[in-house]
Design a protein around this motif. Structure first.
Motif, short mmCIF file in Angstrom:
data_model
loop_
_atom_site.label_atom_id
_atom_site.label_comp_id
_atom_site.label_asym_id
_atom_site.label_seq_id
_atom_site.Cartn_x
_atom_site.Cartn_y
_atom_site.Cartn_z
N ASN A 30 1.31 -7.21 3.80
CA ASN A 30 0.18 -6.97 2.90
C ASN A 30 0.68 -6.53 1.53
O ASN A 30 1.58 -5.69 1.42
CB ASN A 30 -0.74 -5.88 3.47
CG ASN A 30 -1.38 -6.32 4.78
OD1 ASN A 30 -2.10 -7.30 4.82
ND2 ASN A 30 -1.10 -5.59 5.86
N LYS A 31 0.07 -7.09 0.50
CA LYS A 31 0.39 -6.74 -0.88
C LYS A 31 -0.88 -6.30 -1.59
O LYS A 31 -1.98 -6.79 -1.29
CB LYS A 31 0.99 -7.95 -1.61
CG LYS A 31 2.27 -8.51 -0.99
CD LYS A 31 3.47 -7.61 -1.21
CE LYS A 31 4.75 -8.25 -0.68
NZ LYS A 31 5.95 -7.41 -0.95
N GLY B 38 12.43 -0.23 -2.18
CA GLY B 38 13.29 -0.12 -1.02
C GLY B 38 12.52 0.14 0.27
O GLY B 38 13.03 -0.10 1.37
N MET B 39 11.26 0.60 0.14
CA MET B 39 10.43 0.88 1.30
C MET B 39 9.62 -0.34 1.75
O MET B 39 8.81 -0.25 2.69
CB MET B 39 9.48 2.04 0.98
CG MET B 39 10.17 3.35 0.65
SD MET B 39 9.01 4.56 -0.05
CE MET B 39 7.85 4.76 1.30
N LEU B 40 9.81 -1.45 1.09
CA LEU B 40 9.02 -2.66 1.34
C LEU B 40 9.10 -3.10 2.81
O LEU B 40 10.17 -3.09 3.42
CB LEU B 40 9.53 -3.75 0.41
CG LEU B 40 8.83 -5.10 0.34
CD1 LEU B 40 8.86 -5.61 -1.09
CD2 LEU B 40 9.54 -6.10 1.25
N PRO C 17 0.80 -1.23 0.00
CA PRO C 17 0.00 0.00 0.00
C PRO C 17 0.83 1.28 0.00
O PRO C 17 0.41 2.29 -0.57
CB PRO C 17 -0.83 -0.13 1.29
CG PRO C 17 -0.99 -1.60 1.49
CD PRO C 17 0.33 -2.19 1.02
N HIS C 18 2.00 1.26 0.62
CA HIS C 18 2.82 2.47 0.74
C HIS C 18 3.96 2.52 -0.26
O HIS C 18 4.69 3.51 -0.32
CB HIS C 18 3.41 2.55 2.15
CG HIS C 18 4.35 1.41 2.44
ND1 HIS C 18 3.89 0.15 2.70
CD2 HIS C 18 5.70 1.33 2.46
CE1 HIS C 18 4.92 -0.66 2.89
NE2 HIS C 18 6.03 0.03 2.75
N CYS C 19 4.17 1.46 -1.05
CA CYS C 19 5.30 1.49 -2.00
C CYS C 19 4.98 0.69 -3.25
O CYS C 19 4.46 -0.43 -3.19
CB CYS C 19 6.59 0.97 -1.35
SG CYS C 19 6.68 -0.79 -1.07
#
Length: 594
Positions: free
Chosen positions: A193-194, A174-176, A167-169
């Motif tokens: 979560n994907k 790199g933010m995974l 949700p955020h990347c």
């Protein structure tokens, strides 16, 4: 109702005449793939695409996938079509015979993939993602993983996915945050979560094999700390049969603009059991093997949708009567002339045709090099093929999908107001085409990859893999009268590429924003020059055969090439001017003024 007929004549022209299929048959392992065999397979693929998949395209869009309590159901008819697809051996077509595949050469497989995308792009995503997972596991998996998963992926009994985005990347992996904690038995517990997971859950196969990017507890920050794991929906028993449900589930499906018959899922992994694929912290490299395969496939999606949109626009332009020709009545027995007589309609139709046939030819070139890379025993030839495919991957992905959307929009324009309503079915192609410009890396990211990574790589070696054969062709055909109208515009387009390349490389040394500012225009400039080259090559073959009365196909090739050179290729001059204007106008604009 929409229509679709596989463009077999043009596909065979590309496979057998533009790029001699006997050269492909001469590669190790391809001895059985004669032109006759390939043609028979194309015939069968056309029958299946036209007769089974295409009739489900519009109904699948209207019905879409449904979600209830973690269960996803595909539209009516999809399960039967998928079973027929597997029974026909189509899932195994391009896979290694060692795992039950048929070993079909990539150029032929790519043409068949185009047919699937033309007929029903949403359906094609299910086996398409599976083939991508097959490629990644075959490349990076252990021998045990290959034997465990590949035969069932190849047969279509199981399907596969790639789970990157969170949700955020999206682009910035790199933010995974998804975590992988080691277990005592050598497995890992995957939690995270994907989102945007194509074919993440559905009712077509008995198991779904997820390839998931996650971080180990000791992972370094950024992209250097990402590992890849194989995480099946159902765990396997010792005998290889499907066992209990793993700790993962689909929590929702997206309600999308297009490809509604493809399940785009939000996935939750809650201590799901998975196994490391390849080396720890090297997962992104392994996943990119799959992503590069998928990026080429997404380019073919753009081409496939464009082909069907074009065919329907032509049919409508022949039948629809509106107004009279500017040069006098053409259909005296009717109240008005077919809109085919109007210059602007012909402009739209020829624009579609010139881009589609050019892209198909360029795809044939890339596919040929990929086949050499896969099967040649000549190390120099393999390196050259790898360089060329690496250079062209972002161009195929981005330009083909940009043009696919543009062509679908032109098709709607050809229909006028009737194209905007659902009844004719043409508006679906605009909606279905749009996603291809976004997933597997947005087209802006593809442009950055081309300019920021591929151009400077190894001192510009990759670029020479394209320029050298083009310059050799121009020199070899300087005295060819049939090519006299085509070589000067090709040469000018190549000069524009060289000037733009030099400008970017020189200015980027002092200001990296120049790369980002120029990248999208540069990719289109390069792509147009590449199309100009394959069009010139097609003319060299078609012109000598265009004189006989029954050679309409070859005459149309020459005429379409002339349209491309005179009406579309001049864009390279404007693109060069835009590139040379630099980054200042966009980067110096005040943030607060937006």
């Amino acid at each position: 109702m929409p229509l679709y007929k596989a463009p077999l004549e043009d596909m065979r022209f590309v496979l057998h005449q533009l790029f001699d299929s006997n050269d492909i048959a001469a590669l190790p392992g391809n001895e059985d793939f004669t032109p006759e065999l390939i043609d028979s397979v194309l015939d069968e693929a056309a029958k299946f695409s036209e007769g089974v998949l295409f009739p489900l395209n519009q109904s699948g869009d209207l019905e879409g996938c449904t979600y209830e309590n973690g269960v996803v159901r595909t539209p009516t008819g999809f399960k039967d079509a998928y079973k027929a697809f597997c029974d026909g051996g189509w899932t195994a077509m391009g896979a290694d015979p060692a795992f039950g595949g048929q070993g079909m050469p990539i150029p032929a497989a790519m043409m068949i993939e185009e047919m699937l995308c033309s007929a029903n792009v949403a359906f094609g995503l299910y086996p398409g993602l599976t083939h991508g997972a097959y490629v990644a596991l075959k490349h990076a998996g252990s021998e045990e993983q290959k034997q465990t998963y590949l035969p069932n992926l190849v047969s279509g009994k199981w399907s596969g996915t790639m789970c990157l985005t969170e949700p955020h990347c999206g682009t910035d992996l790199g933010m995974l945050r998804t975590r992988a904690v080691p277990n005592d038995d050598g497995s890992y517990s995957i939690t995270g979560n994907k989102i945007f997971i194509s074919a993440g859950e559905h009712d077509l196969t008995e198991n779904i094999i997820h390839l998931v990017l996650a971080r180990l507890p000791d992972a370094p920050a950024g992209v250097k700390g990402i590992s890849m794991f194989v995480v099946p929906k159902f765990l396997l028993r010792e005998d290889g049969s499907v066992g209990p449900r793993n700790g993962l589930q689909c929590t929702a499906i997206e309600h999308k603009m297009g490809i509604k018959a493809s399940a785009t899922c939000a996935m939750s992994f809650d201590g799901a059991t998975g196994w490391l694929v390849g080396e720890a912290h090297k997962g992104l490299r392994a996943m990119f093997t799959m992503m590069n395969t998928e990026r080429l496939s997404v380019g073919i999606q753009g081409l496939g949708v464009a082909e069907t949109a074009y065919q329907n626009a032509v049919a409508y332009a022949r039948d629809r009567i509106q107004g009279r020709s500017l040069t006098g009545i053409k259909a005296e027995d009717k109240q008005a002339d077919p809109i085919m007589v109007h210059p602007d309609v012909r402009r739209m139709l020829l624009t579609m045709r010139a881009y589609i046939e050019g892209c198909r030819a360029l795809a044939g070139w890339v596919a040929r090099e990929l086949e050499i890379l896969a099967k040649s025993d000549d190390s120099d030839a393999k390196q050259a093929a790898d360089d060329f495919a690496s250079l062209m991957t972002p161009i195929v992905k981005a330009m083909f999908t940009d043009l696919g959307f543009e062509i679908a929009s032109l098709a709607v324009q050809t229909y006028g107001g009737h194209g905007y309503i659902r009844d004719h079915g043409i508006e679906q192609y605009v909606r279905d085409a749009r996603i291809s410009m976004l997933y597997e890396g947005t087209n802006g990211i593809q442009a950055l990859d081309l300019v920021g990574r591929k151009l400077p790589q190894d001192g510009g070696r990759l670029l020479t893999r394209f320029l050298d054969p083009v310059l050799e062709f121009i020199e070899a055909h300087e005295g060819n009268l049939a090519l006299a109208p085509f070589l000067p515009p090709l040469q000018q387009a190549i000069e524009h590429v060289q000037i733009a390349t030099g400008f970017i490389m020189e200015n980027a040394m002092s200001n990296h924003d120049e790369i980002g500012a120029a990248s999208v225009d540069y990719l289109r400039l390069f792509g147009l020059a590449a199309l100009a080259f394959v069009w010139a090559r097609m003319v060299a073959i078609a012109a000598p055969k265009a004189e006989s009365e029954d050679a309409q196909f070859y005459r149309a090739k020459v005429q379409t090439a002339k349209f491309f050179m005179e009406r579309l290729l001049p864009q390279t001059g404007a693109l060069l001017a835009a590139i040379q204007s630099g980054s200042a106008t966009m980067m110096e604009f005040e943030d607060a003024a937006f």
